[in-house]
Design a protein around this motif. Sequence first.
Motif, PDB file in Angstrom:
ATOM      1  N   SER A  61       2.405  -1.549 -10.966  1.00 15.95           N
ATOM      2  CA  SER A  61       1.622  -0.918  -9.898  1.00 15.95           C
ATOM      3  C   SER A  61       1.795  -1.659  -8.582  1.00 15.95           C
ATOM      4  O   SER A  61       1.971  -1.046  -7.521  1.00 15.95           O
ATOM      5  CB  SER A  61       0.148  -0.871 -10.301  1.00 15.95           C
ATOM      6  N   SER A  64       5.261  -0.974  -7.205  1.00 13.83           N
ATOM      7  CA  SER A  64       5.321   0.383  -6.676  1.00 13.83           C
ATOM      8  C   SER A  64       4.641   0.464  -5.315  1.00 13.83           C
ATOM      9  O   SER A  64       5.154   1.092  -4.382  1.00 13.83           O
ATOM     10  CB  SER A  64       4.656   1.350  -7.654  1.00 13.83           C
ATOM     11  N   GLN A  65       3.490  -0.178  -5.193  1.00 10.18           N
ATOM     12  CA  GLN A  65       2.766  -0.181  -3.915  1.00 10.18           C
ATOM     13  C   GLN A  65       3.570  -0.910  -2.849  1.00 10.18           C
ATOM     14  O   GLN A  65       3.640  -0.461  -1.706  1.00 10.18           O
ATOM     15  CB  GLN A  65       1.389  -0.829  -4.068  1.00 10.18           C
ATOM     16  N   GLN A  66       4.213  -2.021  -3.210  1.00 12.94           N
ATOM     17  CA  GLN A  66       5.027  -2.771  -2.255  1.00 12.94           C
ATOM     18  C   GLN A  66       6.206  -1.930  -1.783  1.00 12.94           C
ATOM     19  O   GLN A  66       6.523  -1.914  -0.601  1.00 12.94           O
ATOM     20  CB  GLN A  66       5.533  -4.076  -2.866  1.00 12.94           C
ATOM     21  N   ALA A  68       6.324   1.338  -1.649  1.00 10.34           N
ATOM     22  CA  ALA A  68       5.775   2.372  -0.772  1.00 10.34           C
ATOM     23  C   ALA A  68       5.469   1.797   0.609  1.00 10.34           C
ATOM     24  O   ALA A  68       5.759   2.421   1.634  1.00 10.34           O
ATOM     25  CB  ALA A  68       4.518   2.980  -1.390  1.00 10.34           C
ATOM     26  N   ASP A  69       4.906   0.589   0.641  1.00  9.37           N
ATOM     27  CA  ASP A  69       4.607  -0.059   1.924  1.00  9.37           C
ATOM     28  C   ASP A  69       5.887  -0.346   2.694  1.00  9.37           C
ATOM     29  O   ASP A  69       5.945  -0.139   3.910  1.00  9.37           O
ATOM     30  CB  ASP A  69       3.838  -1.372   1.703  1.00  9.37           C
TER      31      ASP A  69
END
Length: 82
Positions: A61, A64-66, A68-69
């Motif tokens: 997670s 994935s967030q990194q 997206a950022d």
Amino acid sequence: MENAFLEIVELEDGQFALKRIDSDDEALVTVNFSAEVIRILQDNQSIIAKAMIGAGVQAASMMSQQAADDTEELISEKQKIH
């Protein structure tokens, strides 16, 4: 991985698996302990399996967030007019 409801289950063969709740598809991840480890853990392997799988989900997670950022930052940089 899209937003999916997941569960950790103990399979008939003693393995632990991460599966989608709404699907009968193959497990996403499985954890299997040797007889020696089961003996050492004194049948508490479910606690360790849940911690291992939970740590993996959390790490995925965060990655994935990194990503997206990073993508958002690249798009923002391309839109800047100097």
